[in-house]
Design an enzyme around this catalytic site. Sequence first.
Site, PDB file in Angstrom:
ATOM      1  N   HIS A  15      16.855 -18.110 -27.317  1.00 20.05           N
ATOM      2  CA  HIS A  15      16.889 -18.140 -28.610  1.00 20.05           C
ATOM      3  C   HIS A  15      17.730 -19.097 -29.269  1.00 20.05           C
ATOM      4  O   HIS A  15      17.203 -19.868 -30.086  1.00 20.05           O
ATOM      5  CB  HIS A  15      17.696 -17.003 -29.371  1.00 20.05           C
ATOM      6  CG  HIS A  15      16.977 -15.443 -29.176  1.00 20.05           C
ATOM      7  ND1 HIS A  15      15.591 -15.178 -29.587  1.00 20.05           N
ATOM      8  CD2 HIS A  15      17.321 -14.337 -28.805  1.00 20.05           C
ATOM      9  CE1 HIS A  15      15.150 -13.914 -29.559  1.00 20.05           C
ATOM     10  NE2 HIS A  15      16.311 -13.433 -29.014  1.00 20.05           N
TER      11      HIS A  15
ATOM     12  N   HIS B 262      15.550 -22.378 -28.790  1.00 24.83           N
ATOM     13  CA  HIS B 262      14.433 -22.290 -30.106  1.00 24.83           C
ATOM     14  C   HIS B 262      14.874 -23.016 -31.344  1.00 24.83           C
ATOM     15  O   HIS B 262      14.054 -23.651 -32.187  1.00 24.83           O
ATOM     16  CB  HIS B 262      14.006 -20.954 -30.200  1.00 24.83           C
ATOM     17  CG  HIS B 262      12.587 -20.573 -30.646  1.00 24.83           C
ATOM     18  ND1 HIS B 262      12.184 -19.508 -30.983  1.00 24.83           N
ATOM     19  CD2 HIS B 262      11.462 -21.577 -30.877  1.00 24.83           C
ATOM     20  CE1 HIS B 262      10.833 -19.596 -31.427  1.00 24.83           C
ATOM     21  NE2 HIS B 262      10.591 -21.154 -31.249  1.00 24.83           N
TER      22      HIS B 262
ATOM     23  N   HIS C 179      19.406 -14.677 -21.873  1.00 28.45           N
ATOM     24  CA  HIS C 179      18.311 -14.573 -23.099  1.00 28.45           C
ATOM     25  C   HIS C 179      18.796 -14.958 -24.630  1.00 28.45           C
ATOM     26  O   HIS C 179      17.880 -15.763 -25.055  1.00 28.45           O
ATOM     27  CB  HIS C 179      18.230 -12.677 -23.018  1.00 28.45           C
ATOM     28  CG  HIS C 179      17.432 -12.378 -24.162  1.00 28.45           C
ATOM     29  ND1 HIS C 179      16.004 -12.143 -23.755  1.00 28.45           N
ATOM     30  CD2 HIS C 179      17.730 -12.190 -25.381  1.00 28.45           C
ATOM     31  CE1 HIS C 179      15.328 -11.516 -25.071  1.00 28.45           C
ATOM     32  NE2 HIS C 179      16.386 -11.499 -25.876  1.00 28.45           N
ATOM     33  N   GLU C 180      19.868 -14.693 -24.787  1.00 26.15           N
ATOM     34  CA  GLU C 180      20.270 -15.372 -26.188  1.00 26.15           C
ATOM     35  C   GLU C 180      20.451 -16.740 -26.215  1.00 26.15           C
ATOM     36  O   GLU C 180      20.207 -17.483 -27.090  1.00 26.15           O
ATOM     37  CB  GLU C 180      21.892 -14.617 -26.415  1.00 26.15           C
ATOM     38  CG  GLU C 180      21.958 -13.193 -26.659  1.00 26.15           C
ATOM     39  CD  GLU C 180      20.719 -12.727 -27.619  1.00 26.15           C
ATOM     40  OE1 GLU C 180      20.465 -13.454 -28.621  1.00 26.15           O
ATOM     41  OE2 GLU C 180      20.207 -11.369 -27.394  1.00 26.15           O
TER      42      GLU C 180
END
Length: 670
Positions: free
Chosen positions: A463, A466, A459-460
């Site tokens: 980020h 991104h 999940h991290e």
Amino acid sequence: MTNPLLTPSPLPYGLPPFAVLTAEHYGEAVRAGLAEHVREINAITDSEEAPTFENTALAMERSGQLLNRAAAAFFTLVSADASPRIRELETELSPLLSAHQDEIYLNRALFDRFSAIDTDRLDAESGRLVEEYLKEFRQSGIQLDDAGQEHLRAINAELARLGTEFGQRVKEGMKSAALLLDDASDLAGLPADDVASAAEAARTAGHEGKFLLTLIQPSNQPALAALQDRDVRRRLFEASVARGSDGSSLDVLDLARSTAGLRAEKARLLGFANYAELVADRQTAPDFQAVHTMLNRMAPAAVRNADAEAAALAEIAGHPLEPWDWAFYSAMVRRDKYDVDEQALRPYFELDRAITDGVFFAATALYGITFHERTDLQGYHPDVRIWEVRDEDGAGLGLFLGDYFARETKRGGAWMNSLVEQSALLESRPVVINTLNISKPAAGEPTLLTLDELRTLFHEFGHALHGLLSAVTYPRFAGTSVPRDFVEYPSQVNEMWIMWPDVLSNYARHHVTGEPLPRAVVERLDESRLWGEGFATTEYLGAALLDLAWHVLEPGDIPDDALAFEAKALAAAGVGHRLIPPRYRTGYFQHIFAGAGYAAGYYSYIWSEVLDAETVEWFKENGGLSRANGDFFRTELLSRGNSRDPLESFRAFRGRDARLDPLLKRRGLE
């Protein structure tokens, strides 16, 4: 010695020279950055030239580089490695930074120059830049008279103080609530490496020969699923949910009440009915009512599923169920009904292999990027690892820092932040960090992840992608600089690769034997996918609806008793489940009270998940893990940041607006 932060770093990609920085360097550089930024803004407003895009908007985007450099490095330490002196500096500097924001966005001369820019001949990204500045001026109170602005400044200063104090108390509260146990028998059921970690945590805290169960930020503690001693489970659970509300010096309920009151006052001053309405004005959600409607639609089905799960657990337990029993008997159901033992999976999820052969492998397969560890570079703590990220053609893309282990100087939770933002205008390339809180094993022992920790790792990194794959002109739009209810979307999408066959088979291997995770186990994991969704969705909705309850209050309605208000709000929303506390209670709801980050915006996770569920379907329909799919997602969405409306980026990728049905199906809420 000259302060190294006062000039651009000579290190690759502008990585701060952490090895030579002292706490005083950070304080001096932030203050110098504030003064320099004021001078730069004054040069814009004092110009006798007519306002143009170049002498106003571009000048603004180029300004503040010293402040940004110093603040990014400083607040990385505040969150991840805060010494007592760093905490003192945070208390000193946070009000100054809040006041500085007001000096920018309550500056009528600056607003007038932006308002006068002719945008007719600008390209789309440049036109959006002017629009976004003007929007922030209006949302920040530029329209208020002098008295109104002074009132707003005072509110913002006090909110900055309260947020800093809340965050610091919560960090200390999580540390002080750790459960100290005298005997190894108290930990019966815990895997051997967890017992060793508890022994090491106790030794580090000065309790040689004992065992310390440290806490994670959410209500539900991982050890509850394994501890066989029911009384130890009770003590651990009660320690967790009592944080911040026990009447001690670390109690934060007074701070939460004051924060909610000031936010209500601020919203009223800015012309909104409440703070939730003010926040919704800055998000992709059309309005607050749309958010409330979606959450209320999900709540009854989630609670029904949770009640069904509770009935099954009570039958197995053979006694009335208590909150500290849920995780233990839920794990038993997974083992007995689905033949899935999550503790037995951990030897297949070794951290280093999960990073290099899982997270990085998937990113290479999708985007063509490669990762090269830079042991010659140094982070802010010895545990921090640094990789150079290169594009397919070998060109340097940026740096990725991984800070994975828990420590006393780090706040709870997991997050991504940027030390350097990508910008074509500034010719800067990204430097991003993932921070987790995995218990550090004893020296020489492997770090074996739980499924939740594995999910957080992927999940991290979503980020991080991104930020790393950003390709915008202006720093204001870089990477994750998108509305709060959109920012979780790319990170949630990255979770889909955890169990993707090509990825899973590459990293999920027994750390001793090298044997792959058996396919039959993977199939049983999939079969058990919906077990526990009632609990998970109910605890999440509890936190999201509690957040909104605090932020729909009017200035005169702030409760005297925060815990009574919490219970009443959860019951009114239909999620006041006796056995399921909200994921975060008021006393440790750092997302919404330690700064404005997710205030009235914790709904963002499930709002973004609507887009995520649609995107997972798209990948599956189009062949899954491939460069063509990755490049399309990168081009239309990840690279865009906020340089165009994020929902427009989603439509460009998906070909239409998102639908709710895939999410409802995923969570068993049809």
